[in-house]
Design a protein around this motif. Structure first.
Motif, short mmCIF file in Angstrom:
data_model
loop_
_atom_site.label_atom_id
_atom_site.label_comp_id
_atom_site.label_asym_id
_atom_site.label_seq_id
_atom_site.Cartn_x
_atom_site.Cartn_y
_atom_site.Cartn_z
N LEU A 1 36.54 -2.05 33.52
CA LEU A 1 36.42 -1.74 32.10
C LEU A 1 35.01 -1.29 31.82
O LEU A 1 34.05 -1.82 32.38
CB LEU A 1 36.74 -3.01 31.30
N SER A 2 34.85 -0.27 30.98
CA SER A 2 33.50 0.16 30.58
C SER A 2 33.40 0.15 29.06
O SER A 2 34.31 0.58 28.37
CB SER A 2 33.19 1.55 31.14
N ILE A 3 32.27 -0.34 28.56
CA ILE A 3 32.01 -0.43 27.12
C ILE A 3 30.84 0.48 26.79
O ILE A 3 29.71 0.24 27.22
CB ILE A 3 31.66 -1.88 26.68
N PRO A 4 31.07 1.56 26.04
CA PRO A 4 29.96 2.46 25.68
C PRO A 4 28.99 1.78 24.72
O PRO A 4 29.33 0.83 24.01
CB PRO A 4 30.67 3.63 24.99
N ARG A 5 27.78 2.30 24.70
CA ARG A 5 26.79 1.80 23.72
C ARG A 5 27.27 2.09 22.30
O ARG A 5 27.98 3.05 22.06
CB ARG A 5 25.45 2.51 23.92
N LEU B 1 28.28 -5.63 35.10
CA LEU B 1 26.98 -4.96 34.98
C LEU B 1 26.60 -4.80 33.52
O LEU B 1 27.41 -4.39 32.70
CB LEU B 1 27.04 -3.57 35.64
N LEU B 2 25.35 -5.11 33.20
CA LEU B 2 24.80 -4.90 31.87
C LEU B 2 23.65 -3.93 32.00
O LEU B 2 22.71 -4.18 32.78
CB LEU B 2 24.33 -6.23 31.26
N ASN B 3 23.71 -2.81 31.28
CA ASN B 3 22.69 -1.77 31.42
C ASN B 3 22.53 -1.33 32.87
O ASN B 3 21.42 -1.07 33.34
CB ASN B 3 21.34 -2.24 30.86
N PHE C 1 17.92 -5.75 21.34
CA PHE C 1 18.14 -5.67 22.78
C PHE C 1 18.63 -4.29 23.18
O PHE C 1 18.23 -3.73 24.20
CB PHE C 1 19.15 -6.74 23.20
N LEU C 2 19.49 -3.70 22.36
CA LEU C 2 20.04 -2.39 22.70
C LEU C 2 18.98 -1.29 22.65
O LEU C 2 19.14 -0.25 23.27
CB LEU C 2 21.18 -2.04 21.74
N GLN C 3 17.90 -1.54 21.94
CA GLN C 3 16.89 -0.51 21.79
C GLN C 3 16.00 -0.37 23.03
O GLN C 3 15.06 0.38 23.03
CB GLN C 3 16.02 -0.80 20.57
N THR C 4 16.34 -1.08 24.11
CA THR C 4 15.57 -0.97 25.34
C THR C 4 15.62 0.45 25.88
O THR C 4 14.66 0.95 26.43
CB THR C 4 16.09 -1.95 26.40
N ASP C 5 16.76 1.15 25.71
CA ASP C 5 16.87 2.52 26.23
C ASP C 5 18.08 3.20 25.60
O ASP C 5 19.07 3.48 26.26
CB ASP C 5 17.00 2.50 27.75
N LEU C 6 18.00 3.47 24.31
CA LEU C 6 19.13 4.04 23.60
C LEU C 6 19.38 5.50 23.98
O LEU C 6 20.45 6.04 23.71
CB LEU C 6 18.90 3.94 22.09
N THR C 7 18.41 6.13 24.61
CA THR C 7 18.61 7.51 25.01
C THR C 7 19.43 7.62 26.29
O THR C 7 19.91 8.69 26.64
CB THR C 7 17.25 8.19 25.23
N ASN C 8 19.57 6.50 26.99
CA ASN C 8 20.33 6.50 28.22
C ASN C 8 21.82 6.52 27.88
O ASN C 8 22.28 5.73 27.06
CB ASN C 8 19.98 5.24 29.03
N THR C 9 22.58 7.39 28.52
CA THR C 9 24.00 7.50 28.23
C THR C 9 24.83 6.51 29.04
O THR C 9 26.05 6.48 28.92
CB THR C 9 24.49 8.92 28.52
N MET C 10 24.19 5.70 29.87
CA MET C 10 24.89 4.73 30.68
C MET C 10 25.66 3.75 29.79
O MET C 10 25.20 3.39 28.70
CB MET C 10 23.87 3.95 31.52
N ASP C 11 26.84 3.33 30.24
CA ASP C 11 27.59 2.33 29.51
C ASP C 11 26.77 1.05 29.38
O ASP C 11 26.03 0.68 30.30
CB ASP C 11 28.90 2.02 30.23
#
Length: 198
Positions: A73-77, A110-112, A41-51
C-alpha cells in the motif's frame, strides 16, 4: 497494484480503498481508527514526490490464521486515505504494525522512504475506537500523562490542553473523572490527546 490484499475474507466481500487530496497533513483512516502526522513533520521535504508511507509485502500470521497476506500500500503526501473491510479483514492488525505495537512477520513499512523506527511513532497521533483512558483518573491528569509520554513538559501540556478544552467547549470536564464521561465525551478527550503533540 499498490492496493492491499487482506485475507481471509468472504468471497463476496469487497475491499474499498479510496484517496482524496487534502491539506498538508497525513491522515489514515482504517474504518474505526485513524493516525495523524503533524504538518510540521511533513514539511521536512514537501517538494519530494515520494510517498509519505509505503507498506511493502506485509504478512502477519497468528498460529494457523493469516491476518495479513502480502499487503502492499502507498499513501501519497497531503492525502486522506481510507481502508474499509469486514470484521477480521486485518485493518486493526495493519494499523498496529504501522504503529509498531506489533511487528510484521514479513515485509516492510517505510516512512519518507526509510524503514519506520520507534522515534517515528512518537510523531503519530493514534486514536482507537475502544476507550483507552484510565477510568479512575481525572480527565486533566489523564491527558497530561499521555502528553508527557509524547515528550511534552507538564507546563506545555497544560497550556495546550486548556486551549483545546476551550476550543471544544469542555472546560468544565477538567476535574471530572474519566468514568463520569459518556463514550462520546471520552472520544473527544482521546482526540485531543491524539493531536496534542502536533
Amino acid at each position: 497494484t499498490d492496493h492491499p490484499s487482506i485475507s481471509p475474507q468472504p468471497e463476496n466481500s469487497k475491499k474499498i480503498v479510496s484517496h482524496i487530496s487534502f491539506f498538508d497533513i497525513f491522515l489514515l483512516i482504517f474504518a474505526e481508527h485513524f493516525i495523524t502526522l503533524s504538518q510540521e513533520f511533513l514539511q521536512t521535504d514537501l517538494t519530494n514526490t515520494m510517498d509519505l508511507l509505503r507498506i511493502e509485502h506485509v504478512t502477519k500470521r497468528y498460529a494457523e490464521h493469516t491476518a495479513l497476506n502480502d499487503v502492499s500500500l502507498s499513501i501519497p503526501r497531503g492525502s486522506v486515505y481510507g481502508l474499509l473491510g469486514p470484521n477480521g479483514a486485518g485493518k486493526t492488525t495493519l494499523i498496529r504494525i504501522i504503529n509498531r505495537i506489533i511487528m510484521a512477520d514479513e515485509g516492510t513499512v517505510l516512512l519518507n522512504g526509510k524503514p519506520m523506527t520507534q522515534q517515528d511513532v512518537y510523531r503519530i497521533g493514534y486514536m482507537p475506537e475502544e476507550r483507552g483512558l484510565y477510568k479512575k483518573m481525572k480527565v486533566s491528569d489523564q491527558a497530561i500523562y499521555f502528553a508527557r509520554l509524547k515528550g511534552l513538559s507538564r507546563r506545555e501540556a497544560t497550556v495546550r490542553l486548556k486551549e483545546w478544552f476551550i476550543r471544544f467547549g469542555i472546560q468544565d470536564w477538567w476535574n471530572k473523572k474519566v468514568e463520569d464521561l459518556s463514550k462520546g465525551m471520552a472520544q473527544k478527550v482521546q482526540f485531543i490527546v491524539a493531536v496534542l503533540h502536533q
